[in-house]
Design an enzyme around this catalytic site. Structure first.
Site, PDB file in Angstrom:
ATOM      1  N   SER A 173      -8.210  61.906  21.868  1.00 53.15           N
ATOM      2  CA  SER A 173      -9.318  61.977  22.843  1.00 53.15           C
ATOM      3  C   SER A 173     -10.462  61.325  21.511  1.00 53.15           C
ATOM      4  O   SER A 173     -10.405  60.978  20.649  1.00 53.15           O
ATOM      5  CB  SER A 173      -9.463  63.285  23.028  1.00 53.15           C
TER       6      SER A 173
HETATM    7  N1  SAM Z   1      -6.278  67.007  22.367  1.00 54.32           N
HETATM    8  C1  SAM Z   1      -5.016  66.127  21.540  1.00 54.32           C
HETATM    9  C2  SAM Z   1      -5.665  65.238  20.254  1.00 54.32           C
HETATM   10  O1  SAM Z   1      -6.380  65.701  19.453  1.00 54.32           O
HETATM   11  O2  SAM Z   1      -4.444  64.532  19.532  1.00 54.32           O
HETATM   12  C3  SAM Z   1      -5.251  64.743  23.055  1.00 54.32           C
HETATM   13  C4  SAM Z   1      -4.058  64.921  23.596  1.00 54.32           C
HETATM   14  S1  SAM Z   1      -3.813  63.959  24.692  1.00 54.32           S
HETATM   15  C5  SAM Z   1      -5.585  63.580  25.499  1.00 54.32           C
HETATM   16  C6  SAM Z   1      -3.032  64.959  26.266  1.00 54.32           C
HETATM   17  C7  SAM Z   1      -2.003  65.749  25.336  1.00 54.32           C
HETATM   18  O3  SAM Z   1      -1.708  66.430  26.345  1.00 54.32           O
HETATM   19  C8  SAM Z   1      -0.301  64.757  25.539  1.00 54.32           C
HETATM   20  O4  SAM Z   1      -0.063  65.275  23.896  1.00 54.32           O
HETATM   21  C9  SAM Z   1       0.252  65.511  26.525  1.00 54.32           C
HETATM   22  O5  SAM Z   1       1.728  65.688  25.973  1.00 54.32           O
HETATM   23  C10 SAM Z   1      -0.339  66.845  26.453  1.00 54.32           C
HETATM   24  N2  SAM Z   1       0.352  67.261  27.744  1.00 54.32           N
HETATM   25  C11 SAM Z   1       0.635  67.246  29.031  1.00 54.32           C
HETATM   26  N3  SAM Z   1       0.617  68.188  29.902  1.00 54.32           N
HETATM   27  C12 SAM Z   1       1.102  69.370  29.219  1.00 54.32           C
HETATM   28  C13 SAM Z   1       1.754  70.918  29.109  1.00 54.32           C
HETATM   29  N4  SAM Z   1       1.491  70.437  30.507  1.00 54.32           N
HETATM   30  N5  SAM Z   1       1.611  71.372  28.121  1.00 54.32           N
HETATM   31  C14 SAM Z   1       0.833  71.640  27.090  1.00 54.32           C
HETATM   32  N6  SAM Z   1       0.590  69.747  26.478  1.00 54.32           N
HETATM   33  C15 SAM Z   1       1.055  68.747  28.089  1.00 54.32           C
END
Ligand code: SAM
Length: 215
Positions: A61
């Site tokens: 992000s």
């Molecule tokens: N917090 C992260 C960072 O600091 O890099 C950025 C996160 S990225 C915007 C969103 C993440 O959420 C992705 O890696 C995606 O695979 C994960 N995601 C989406 N749905 C999810 C779920 N139901 N459970 C766990 N992770 C999930």
């Protein structure tokens, strides 16, 4: 490239310059080396004012969004925090500096494994990672003093509200697949739940039982 200077500038212009004022959050953003959480080829862009690709069609992000969401959690240092969407592990690292213990869930195994390595290399050993559908939370470790969801949800997942401790708060983007509003859900000490809206945002999809369907 001097990453320390780039990080300081990022914090001054993108974080403090946009109104984030929690000193602990500012110090954590100054401390955590964001460039280590992206692929080497992207490192020179890692302090830019944007999200960046981290592989698997996912993103780290925008720094301001990390700072704002973290500030909204109002961490004081003793909390147990749950994060849904480990991604690169950067947000988890910020939380690990600011709270007692962090539990973070990622649905894509290679991202979780890479995040684990970076967090270990920084000595951030108060982070537990699991590969699972985070929309159901982590019931075995609940309740949590704070919960943060770093992917866009169609609605507030009930399981997460249930796993929030009295007095705690949950911060997440809620809306459509193309745009969301940052929302803070507070659970009072009497268990009453209230919802406040913050700014508009755009996150990748939260995929799972209480999220969007995978493509
Ligand atoms: N917090 C992260 C960072 O600091 O890099 C950025 C996160 S990225 C915007 C969103 C993440 O959420 C992705 O890696 C995606 O695979 C994960 N995601 C989406 N749905 C999810 C779920 N139901 N459970 C766990 N992770 C999930």
């Amino acid at each position: 490239m001097n990453y320390d200077i780039a990080r300081k500038r990022m914090v001054e212009t993108q974080v403090v310059g946009r109104g984030v004022s929690d000193r602990r959050v500012i110090d954590a953003m100054l401390k955590v080396p964001r460039h280590l959480f992206v692929e080497e080829a992207m490192a020179s862009q890692s302090y830019n004012d944007t999200p960046l690709p981290i592989g698997e069609k996912q993103t780290i992000s925008q720094p301001y969004m990390v700072a704002l969401m973290t500030e909204l959690l109002e961490l004081k240092g003793k909390e147990r925090v749950l994060e849904i969407g480990t991604g690169s592990g950067y947000q988890a690292a910020i939380l690990a500096v600011l709270a007692d213990r962090v539990y973070t869930i990622e649905r894509i195994r290679p991202l979780a494994m890479r995040a684990r390595k970076v967090l270990d290399s920084l000595g951030l050993l108060n982070v537990n990672i699991k590969v699972d559908d985070g929309t159901c939370g982590w019931p075995e470790e609940a309740p949590f003093d704070a919960i943060i969801v770093t992917a866009g949800a169609p609605e507030i997942p009930e399981d997460l509200v249930r796993q929030l401790a009295p007095g705690g708060c949950l911060v997440l983007p809620v809306g459509s697949q193309v745009s969301q509003t940052l929302v803070r859900v507070r659970k009072g000490t009497d268990g009453a739940v209230s919802v406040e809206q913050s700014i508009g945002c755009r996150f990748v999809k939260l995929i799972g039982k209480h999220g969007w369907e995978a493509e």
